[in-house]
Structure formats: C-alpha cells, structure tokens
Design a protein around this motif. Structure first.
Motif, short mmCIF file in Angstrom:
data_model
loop_
_atom_site.label_atom_id
_atom_site.label_comp_id
_atom_site.label_asym_id
_atom_site.label_seq_id
_atom_site.Cartn_x
_atom_site.Cartn_y
_atom_site.Cartn_z
N SER A 186 8.34 7.27 7.64
CA SER A 186 7.31 7.69 6.63
C SER A 186 7.99 9.04 6.16
N PRO A 187 7.57 9.50 4.98
CA PRO A 187 8.56 10.69 4.42
C PRO A 187 8.66 11.92 5.17
N ASP A 188 7.39 12.21 5.90
CA ASP A 188 7.40 13.31 6.86
C ASP A 188 7.46 12.90 8.22
N GLY A 189 7.70 11.76 8.62
CA GLY A 189 7.98 11.54 10.12
C GLY A 189 6.84 11.48 10.80
N SER A 190 5.65 11.38 10.29
CA SER A 190 4.30 11.52 11.08
C SER A 190 3.71 10.32 11.51
N LYS A 200 0.74 -1.18 0.07
CA LYS A 200 0.08 -0.20 0.13
C LYS A 200 0.82 1.23 0.10
N ASP A 201 1.97 1.33 0.87
CA ASP A 201 2.86 2.61 1.08
C ASP A 201 3.67 2.73 -0.48
N VAL A 202 4.06 1.64 -0.75
CA VAL A 202 4.91 1.73 -2.01
C VAL A 202 4.12 2.22 -3.08
N ALA A 243 3.91 5.86 -3.21
CA ALA A 243 5.10 6.56 -2.82
C ALA A 243 5.38 7.50 -4.42
N ARG A 244 5.81 8.78 -3.89
CA ARG A 244 5.96 9.83 -4.90
C ARG A 244 7.24 9.97 -5.34
N SER A 245 8.25 9.09 -5.08
CA SER A 245 9.67 9.20 -5.46
C SER A 245 10.35 7.93 -5.25
N ILE A 272 12.17 3.27 -1.55
CA ILE A 272 13.20 2.53 -0.74
C ILE A 272 13.02 2.84 0.87
N GLY A 273 12.58 3.86 1.31
CA GLY A 273 11.99 4.25 2.51
C GLY A 273 11.03 3.33 3.03
#
Ligand code: ZN
Ligand code: ZN
Lengths: 149, 312
Positions: free
Chosen positions: B276-280, B254-256, B259-261, B266-267
C-alpha cells in the motif's frame, strides 16, 4: 472423455464430503473467554493487541475489541472450526444494525461481507454498535448507514 | 513423438483414495483435520481447475506451438532428456512460484491454493481457475521450449511435478529421514510454505526438490516450538468457490480504481501482495520486520502475552 472425468469427479467430491460429514472429527470453533478472543486477534492480525474490555459473543462464535494503543477495531468471526479475523479501520464498516442483543456489522469486505454477533445483554450490543460507528464509511453514514437500534 | 499419458488424469483415483485414507487416519489419530465445507470448497476448486484447463489451456498450448519454431536445440525424446527436463522444469517452477508470491498479479491466481486454513490432502487440489489469463506461461513456461525440449515433454514433466506435490499436503507425515528432507520437498517443508507465522512467510517455494530454496536463500525448516498456522494473512470468511476464485482480483480492481498516481496503480497491480502507498497494510516484508523487532524486544526482557491490556 472430459464429460466422464468431470461427472465422475463431481460424484467423488459429493461422496468425499458425505464421508467427511459422517466421520466427523471437527468441532465448531468457539472462543471460551476474553483471553482466547484476544489470542485469536493476535494470531489473526500479527501485532494486534486487544484492549480491555473484549466483547465476546454469548455463543463464543465471535468477538470485538479495540486495539490497545491503536486505532483499529478487532473482529473475530468463527467459521466452521476456524476463524476469520479483521482489524477494521474507519470506512471498513458499511452499516451497523442492532436488534436487542444482536449486532450485525456489514463490511466493505468481499470475503467477509457481514458479521453477526449475539451478546448476552442488550447493553453490550448497544455499546459496541456505538463503538463501531467510528468505523462506518463517511459516505454510507450520510446515506443512513449508521446505527439502526 | 511418443504417445504420452496425462499423469494428472491417471492420478485422480489415487488422489481420491488417499484423501479417504487420510480422513480415516485423521479421525483415528487426530493427526489430520477435515471440515466438510472447507473440504468441499477445496475439491470444487480442484474440479474447476481441471475444467478450466480444458477450456483455457488451449491458449497456452497455442503459445508453445508458436514458440517451438524458435527453439535453439532439437533435444528430442531420449530418456536423459526427460530426466533433465524434469529437473530444469522444477527449477523454473521454483522461480515461477516465488514470483507468484511476490507479484500481486500472479498472487491473485496462486492465493487460491493458500486460502484454506486447513492443511490436508484436499488442500492440494484447491487450485485456481483462471491461471492462463495471468500469462504466467509466457514468462515462465517458454524457457524450456526455447532451449529445445519438446512442448509435450515439458507439459508431461510439469504434470508429474504437480502429481508429486499432492502427497506433501498433509500433517499426517512427520519430518522424514534426514537425506530425504535435505534434497526433496516434503510434507514438513511444504507445511512451512502454507503457514502464515511471520517466521514462515514466503519460504520453501520448492516443487519437488528443496535444494532450490537452500541455494537461493528461501529455505526455512519447520520447528517443533512453532506450530504452523495455515492460510493467508487475511483469511477468507467464505467457502463460496466463486469468491475464493475472484477475491484477490476484486481487491486489485478496487485498489487500482482508488489509486491516485501511476506509481500507485503499478504498486497495487505488480507490487508485492499487501503493498500500500503508506505501508499501512500487512505485506510479508512488513510482517517479518515487525516480528523481528518484537523478538528483539522480547530478548531485551519484555514479556508480551496475548492478554487484553487495559484501554488507554
Ligand atoms: Zn505458494
Ligand atoms: Zn501447496
């Protein structure tokens, strides 16, 4: 050989679970008051502070609360003698259904797809159905995934 | 090559008898808690793990036979070799286990073992079904074979390691005699490993010997003033074995997909669980940091109870 091991293991599992049922020793989890619900939220999502009022299900098997100073909606769902806790963000709620005192939230959550809470009065259910609205997915809301009162 | 038995198969009747004993002891003393649906889920996961070992285990076995030709030494079957292999395998286990908690791809497999909010002997058997598909055996299983230990010996001591770990999944055994707690992985140390209290998160990765955690800075003792809360950061709302087996994989997919980049792909895939990209989201690192700041604030005089506070 492996068939024997699997068959014997399956039988043993059945017997162990029956023994567990017969022997007892667990009690269904129940939140006795708002403070316990807030504590369950704080334990389940570290750093979550519940804002008053906390909405406790009439049977104590679930609760809802907004986050103090935050944007999340805290949800506790009792499961056996434990509880699953979520801090919902906008988009996490797939749909909201209200039927009298009963509020059902369907979630975009693989391991907790739905939470049904029965409150002591219809007003509380209505209030929290409206609160949950802010967490419904935009796409779903457009498809009619909003409140069905 | 000597004819080696399968330690796990031999141990299964012992596992069952000890679970019965812990259930009865727990009922009498309150020092062990079982809930039937949780017990059933854990045991079914254990059975599925045994079956998948037969079905998928061949992949790993074939790999070990293949890499055996690259072995540096021909160590053979001496008794000292068994002992050394056991200790080195436990060292490898420590690192494999540590990566299983810090790389989501491997966590998706290992999370299953941590997904119960109970901590009893049945939890020991709550094991994943798809482990060989994570290719962990290539990254961590190859070392000892390449050094020159026979693959069958590596498999044998690895199984002994897992059998050892069964008995430490209990609340019924309190802290033990000091020298044992100093060297061995014990129920007390492993309770900490299964706890989600920020203080305890990502600590005590040991299999048999706790010394690796002491050496590599991941040791945390159990404290009387901080009882363990077991499970995972986001506890499951289901006992369904299929969902228990697949939930983190579903999360990764779901997360991949969202993903926008490439960095986000990879993250989400290889980053730490909860990245998560924004650390939320709550990763262990974020939770520990929040906990540290909360303690500092409390030490500074604040008193934050879990009571609900008036809405702003
Ligand atoms: Zn672990
Ligand atoms: Zn464990």
């Amino acid at each position: 050989m492996i068939i024997l091991v699997v068959g014997a293991s399956a039988l043993a599992i059945g017997l162990l679970v029956i023994l567990n049922i017969l022997i007892g020793g667990w009690t269904p989890a129940r939140l006795r008051n708002e403070d316990e619900a807030a504590a369950a939220l704080a334990d389940g999502v570290f750093g979550f502070r519940a804002a008053a009022p906390v909405a406790l299900a009439a049977d104590g098997r679930g609760a809802l609360a907004r986050e103090a100073g935050g944007e999340r909606l805290g949800l506790v769902v009792c499961l056996g003698d434990r509880a699953a806790v979520r801090a919902l963000r906008p988009g996490d709620v797939r749909s909201i259904e209200r039927d009298g005192v009963r509020l059902t939230l369907r979630l975009n959550d693989y391991t907790l797809p739905a939470a049904a809470l029965r409150f002591s009065d219809a007003e509380t259910a209505q209030h929290w159905a409206a609160e949950a609205e802010a967490y419904a997915g935009a796409a779903d809301a457009a498809k009619g995934g909003a409140v069905h009162a | 090559m000597p004819e080696l038995p399968d330690p796990i198969l031999i141990a299964i009747p012992g596992f069952i008898m000890l679970i019965v004993a812990e259930m009865i002891y727990g009922r009498m003393t309150g020092r062990a808690r079982f809930e039937p649906r949780d017990t059933a889920a854990s045991l079914v996961m254990g059975l599925g793990n045994t079956i998948s070992g037969v079905v998928l285990g061949g992949v790993a076995a074939a790999w070990f036979v293949f890499i055996e030709q690259f072995a540096v030494f021909d160590i053979g079957w001496a008794l000292w070799a068994f002992a050394l292999c056991f200790v080195l395998d436990d060292f490898v286990y420590y690192w494999a286990h540590r990566f299983a908690h810090t790389v989501r791809w491997w966590w998706a497999d290992h999370v299953i073992h941590h997904s119960s909010q109970h901590y009893n002997l049945s939890t020991a058997l709550r094991q994943p079904w798809l482990s060989p598909l994570t290719l962990k055996f290539i990254f961590f299983g190859s070392w000892l074979v390449v050094i020159g230990f026979p693959p069958a010996m590596v498999a044998f001591v690895g199984a002994l390691n897992l059998v050892y770990q069964f008995w430490i999944h209990t609340e019924a055994v309190p802290k033990m005699w000091g020298p044992i707690e100093a060297v061995m992985n014990t129920p007390s140390h492993h309770r900490v490993h299964h706890a989600t209290n920020p203080r305890y998160l990502d600590r005590n990765y040991a299999g048999v010997f706790i010394i690796w955690d002491r050496m590599f800075g991941t040791f945390e003792p159990e404290r009387e003033d901080e009882p363990c809360r077991y499970g995972i950061v986001r506890n499951l709302g289901t006992y369904n074995p299929i969902k228990i087996c697949l939930h983190e994989w579903v999360g990764i997919i779901k997360d991949v997909r969202s993903a926008r980049s490439l960095r986000e792909v990879i993250g989400y895939w290889l980053g730490p669980p909860g990245w998560s990209p924004d650390g939320s989201r709550d990763s262990s690192k974020i939770l520990k940091e929040r906990w540290r700041r909360q303690r500092e604030a409390e030490a500074g005089g604040g008193d934050e109870a879990d009571r609900p506070v008036a809405a702003e």
